[in-house]
Design a protein around this motif. Structure first.
Motif, PDB file in Angstrom:
ATOM      1  N   UNK A 112       4.594  -3.622 -14.794  1.00 19.87           N
ATOM      2  CA  UNK A 112       5.645  -4.591 -14.496  1.00 19.87           C
ATOM      3  C   UNK A 112       6.561  -4.190 -13.365  1.00 19.87           C
ATOM      4  N   UNK A 113       6.117  -3.310 -12.474  1.00 14.43           N
ATOM      5  CA  UNK A 113       6.945  -2.874 -11.341  1.00 14.43           C
ATOM      6  C   UNK A 113       6.481  -3.616 -10.090  1.00 14.43           C
ATOM      7  N   UNK A 114       7.320  -4.504  -9.586  1.00 11.11           N
ATOM      8  CA  UNK A 114       6.951  -5.329  -8.430  1.00 11.11           C
ATOM      9  C   UNK A 114       7.480  -4.783  -7.103  1.00 11.11           C
ATOM     10  N   UNK A 115       8.246  -3.693  -7.137  1.00  8.63           N
ATOM     11  CA  UNK A 115       8.903  -3.206  -5.923  1.00  8.63           C
ATOM     12  C   UNK A 115       8.494  -1.778  -5.576  1.00  8.63           C
ATOM     13  N   UNK A 116       7.299  -1.368  -5.940  1.00 17.07           N
ATOM     14  CA  UNK A 116       6.839  -0.026  -5.607  1.00 17.07           C
ATOM     15  C   UNK A 116       6.547   0.065  -4.114  1.00 17.07           C
ATOM     16  N   UNK A 117       6.966   1.146  -3.480  1.00 17.09           N
ATOM     17  CA  UNK A 117       6.801   1.267  -2.036  1.00 17.09           C
ATOM     18  C   UNK A 117       6.660   2.727  -1.635  1.00 17.09           C
ATOM     19  N   UNK A 118       5.694   3.007  -0.750  1.00 17.63           N
ATOM     20  CA  UNK A 118       5.528   4.327  -0.136  1.00 17.63           C
ATOM     21  C   UNK A 118       5.885   4.168   1.333  1.00 17.63           C
ATOM     22  N   UNK A 119       7.044   4.724   1.711  1.00 22.77           N
ATOM     23  CA  UNK A 119       7.570   4.511   3.060  1.00 22.77           C
ATOM     24  C   UNK A 119       7.156   5.618   4.028  1.00 22.77           C
ATOM     25  N   UNK A 120       7.216   6.877   3.561  1.00 24.18           N
ATOM     26  CA  UNK A 120       6.943   8.002   4.453  1.00 24.18           C
ATOM     27  C   UNK A 120       5.561   8.562   4.124  1.00 24.18           C
ATOM     28  N   UNK A 121       4.603   8.281   4.979  1.00 20.79           N
ATOM     29  CA  UNK A 121       3.244   8.772   4.774  1.00 20.79           C
ATOM     30  C   UNK A 121       2.602   9.023   6.126  1.00 20.79           C
ATOM     31  N   UNK A 122       1.513   9.797   6.132  1.00 24.32           N
ATOM     32  CA  UNK A 122       0.816  10.077   7.380  1.00 24.32           C
ATOM     33  C   UNK A 122      -0.685   9.976   7.160  1.00 24.32           C
ATOM     34  N   UNK A 123      -1.442  10.140   8.229  1.00 24.86           N
ATOM     35  CA  UNK A 123      -2.890   9.903   8.202  1.00 24.86           C
ATOM     36  C   UNK A 123      -3.662  10.991   7.465  1.00 24.86           C
ATOM     37  N   UNK A 124      -3.003  12.087   7.072  1.00 25.46           N
ATOM     38  CA  UNK A 124      -3.688  13.143   6.315  1.00 25.46           C
ATOM     39  C   UNK A 124      -3.515  12.989   4.812  1.00 25.46           C
TER      40      UNK A 124
ATOM     41  N   UNK B   7       0.159  -5.347 -13.748  1.00 24.81           N
ATOM     42  CA  UNK B   7       1.180  -6.333 -13.391  1.00 24.81           C
ATOM     43  C   UNK B   7       2.229  -5.730 -12.463  1.00 24.81           C
ATOM     44  N   UNK B   8       1.761  -5.032 -11.413  1.00 24.08           N
ATOM     45  CA  UNK B   8       2.672  -4.366 -10.481  1.00 24.08           C
ATOM     46  C   UNK B   8       2.211  -4.615  -9.050  1.00 24.08           C
ATOM     47  N   UNK B   9       3.106  -4.301  -8.099  1.00 28.90           N
ATOM     48  CA  UNK B   9       2.809  -4.462  -6.673  1.00 28.90           C
ATOM     49  C   UNK B   9       3.234  -3.197  -5.948  1.00 28.90           C
ATOM     50  N   UNK B  10       2.331  -2.641  -5.137  1.00 28.64           N
ATOM     51  CA  UNK B  10       2.612  -1.440  -4.348  1.00 28.64           C
ATOM     52  C   UNK B  10       2.412  -1.753  -2.880  1.00 28.64           C
ATOM     53  N   UNK B  11       3.395  -1.363  -2.071  1.00 29.36           N
ATOM     54  CA  UNK B  11       3.301  -1.543  -0.625  1.00 29.36           C
ATOM     55  C   UNK B  11       3.266  -0.178   0.042  1.00 29.36           C
ATOM     56  N   UNK B  12       2.265   0.037   0.899  1.00 29.84           N
ATOM     57  CA  UNK B  12       2.097   1.301   1.612  1.00 29.84           C
ATOM     58  C   UNK B  12       2.409   1.045   3.081  1.00 29.84           C
ATOM     59  N   UNK B  13       3.536   1.597   3.543  1.00 32.11           N
ATOM     60  CA  UNK B  13       4.002   1.355   4.903  1.00 32.11           C
ATOM     61  C   UNK B  13       3.610   2.535   5.792  1.00 32.11           C
ATOM     62  N   UNK B  14       2.562   2.369   6.557  1.00 35.96           N
ATOM     63  CA  UNK B  14       2.104   3.433   7.433  1.00 35.96           C
ATOM     64  C   UNK B  14       0.613   3.672   7.259  1.00 35.96           C
ATOM     65  N   UNK B  15       0.067   4.579   8.068  1.00 33.36           N
ATOM     66  CA  UNK B  15      -1.362   4.885   8.045  1.00 33.36           C
ATOM     67  C   UNK B  15      -1.622   6.042   7.084  1.00 33.36           C
ATOM     68  N   UNK B  16      -2.617   5.883   6.198  1.00 35.98           N
ATOM     69  CA  UNK B  16      -3.032   6.937   5.279  1.00 35.98           C
ATOM     70  C   UNK B  16      -4.526   7.171   5.438  1.00 35.98           C
ATOM     71  N   UNK B  17      -5.007   8.257   4.873  1.00 32.27           N
ATOM     72  CA  UNK B  17      -6.411   8.610   5.032  1.00 32.27           C
ATOM     73  C   UNK B  17      -7.314   7.813   4.111  1.00 32.27           C
ATOM     74  N   UNK B  18      -6.925   7.662   2.851  1.00 37.59           N
ATOM     75  CA  UNK B  18      -7.780   6.983   1.880  1.00 37.59           C
ATOM     76  C   UNK B  18      -6.918   6.366   0.784  1.00 37.59           C
ATOM     77  N   UNK B  19      -7.385   5.230   0.235  1.00 37.89           N
ATOM     78  CA  UNK B  19      -6.695   4.554  -0.863  1.00 37.89           C
ATOM     79  C   UNK B  19      -7.713   4.289  -1.964  1.00 37.89           C
ATOM     80  N   UNK B  20      -7.368   4.674  -3.198  1.00 32.73           N
ATOM     81  CA  UNK B  20      -8.234   4.431  -4.353  1.00 32.73           C
ATOM     82  C   UNK B  20      -7.438   3.695  -5.425  1.00 32.73           C
ATOM     83  N   UNK B  21      -7.955   2.560  -5.871  1.00 32.47           N
ATOM     84  CA  UNK B  21      -7.342   1.784  -6.951  1.00 32.47           C
ATOM     85  C   UNK B  21      -8.295   1.866  -8.143  1.00 32.47           C
TER      86      UNK B  21
END
Length: 470
Positions: free
Chosen positions: A328-340, A350-364
């Motif tokens: 139930x968390x709709x405001x999850x956010x990763x702001x500081x991330x890098x390509x490694x 029932x949640x929403x995650x926003x990833x702001x920036x370039x990352x190496x891999x994403x697994x759901x």
């Protein structure tokens, strides 16, 4: 190496000669001094200095649990040195006495094993490598062919093979990440192969040599009290258990063997009672064969409890973002991330995650009704074991894979239209792409989940099923 050994021997002889006069009046144990100056003990000192010292230096660079378990290893090798000195002054003990004699070493091994138990540590493979490798020190318990152990050299090699499984995992995990961990893993292997193996091969290939005229070692007597309660069950066998040294014919049968022996000694129908008509289920009034409304209501009201772990939202070791069990968390956010860095999303609902920036891999993984919005991914975006998830790429993504999932909505940007989408054991996958006009709505495309396999020209040709009106 030989000159260094000769210098040590000459120094030991000179020290013995200087202490020989008046040694009895001062109570000096010349046997202990002579044993500590034996060439085999001096060679063990060289093993500690060269190999254990190198391992300790590598562990100091890492610190934390790696240094702690390395300190336990250092203590275990020091205890073995003390035992090797005592063996030269002690008669060969019996089986209970051997267990008591080796008790200090066994305590160190149990201490290392206890560090691997409980909650899994980030350095579990380091801890397990040391705990498994320390069983090699049990070569000192070899007392003959009938003791149930391999020969000392073979025992060291077999023990390291068990530890090498975890040691290789350390090498693979940190090969391109941290040279200190790689140095530690290589130093650990060299300590046993060739270090300890070559030492045992040159000094004790047939096991330790006990003194013929030394002091005797025996197990402490067991106190018996008539009024004392029954003793607790015996603890788990140590690494120096002596049960295997007894021939199987001289031991009484235990466990299932004893059960089968007792069953075979009695007639098959012994102890059975005759079943009368009033005892049969079909003739009993209390077994009517139906469930009452009250019972059915009670059973239906019992809720099913699913185990959910504690929520996590953290960056581990500066490399991996872990988002777990968010509900139930709709405001999850990763702001500081890098390509490694990588992002691992598990068990969210029932949640929403926003990833702001370039990352190496994403697994759901194992998420339900989860929304993920990301900008760019270097390697791939993976969706595994999910239901009703929505994933939106605002930048680029070379690969998107969907495995064992149902109800997946993929939103692609203009920059990600060349992404390779792989699906396996999945259904209801829709991909929405930008329309040709700037003001037009997104165009939805359903990925096929049914296929026709036709045998043509010596091979199978696979085509998706096309429905009329599609």
């Amino acid at each position: 190496m030989e000159e260094k050994l000769l210098q040590r021997l000459e120094s030991a002889v000179a020290r013995l000669e200087s202490l020989s006069v008046g040694s009895q009046s001062r109570g000096i144990d010349l046997d202990a001094i002579a044993a500590s100056s034996d060439p085999s003990i001096l060679a063990f000192d060289d093993l500690l200095t060269e190999y254990v010292g190198r391992l300790s230096s590598a562990a100091a660079k890492i610190g934390g649990q790696v240094q702690e378990v390395t300190n336990v290893l250092n203590e275990a090798f020091s205890v073995q040195k003390d035992l090797l000195i005592k063996i030269k002054q002690t008669k060969k003990p019996d089986v209970p006495g051997l267990g008591e004699f080796l008790k200090p070493l066994n305590e160190k091994l149990m201490k290392a094993i206890s560090m691997t138990e409980g909650r899994r540590s980030d350095f579990f493979n380091h801890l397990k490598s040391v705990a498994e490798s320390l069983t090699a020190l049990a070569w000192i318990a070899y007392v003959g062919k009938d003791c149930g152990m391999s020969m000392p050299i073979a025992h060291v090699e077999e023990s390291w093979q068990a530890a090498e499984f975890y040691n290789n995992k350390v090498l693979v995990e940190y090969r391109n990440k941290d040279a200190n961990h790689v140095e530690w893993a290589r130093a650990l292997k060299e300590l046993y192969i060739p270090g300890l193996r070559d030492y045992v091969k040159s000094q004790y290939p047939l096991g330790p040599v006990w003194s013929a005229t030394g002091a005797a070692v025996s197990a402490p007597p067991k106190a018996s009290k008539p009024s004392a309660p029954a003793p607790p069950p015996p603890p788990p066998a140590s690494l120096f258990t002596s049960e295997s040294s007894q021939p199987s014919s001289s031991r009484p049968k235990e466990g299932m063997a004893a059960v089968f022996q007792e069953i075979g000694s009695k007639p098959v129908t012994a102890g059975l009672r005759k079943v009368t008509d009033d005892m049969k289920t079909k003739n009993r009034a209390d077994r009517a064969g139906f469930v009452s409304a009250g019972e059915e209501e009670v059973r239906s009201t019992v809720p099913s409890v699913s185990k959910v772990g504690p929520p996590k939202f953290e960056l581990q070791m500066g490399r991996k973002w872990v988002v777990e069990n968010q509900i139930g968390k709709k405001d999850l956010s990763i702001d500081k991330c890098d390509s490694k860095q990588t992002v691992y999303i598990f068990g969210c609902k029932d949640s929403v995650l926003q990833i702001k920036g370039k990352v190496n891999n994403i697994t759901v993984d194992k998420c339900t009704k989860m929304g993920v919005v990301f900008t760019d991914v270097v390697a791939a975006c993976e969706i595994v074991n999910c239901n009703s998830v929505e994933v939106q790429c605002q930048g680029t993504a070379p690969t998107i894979s969907v495995d064992n999932s149902s109800g997946c909505q993929l939103y692609l940007s203009k920059d990600s239209l060349e992404a390779s989408i792989t699906t396996a054991k999945s259904s209801e996958i829709n991909v929405l792409v930008p329309a040709s006009g700037p003001d037009d709505d997104l165009v939805e495309h359903a990925l096929p989940q049914q296929y026709i396999h036709s045998y043509k020209d010596g091979q199978f040709v696979t085509t998706p099923v096309s429905h009329s009106g599609g």
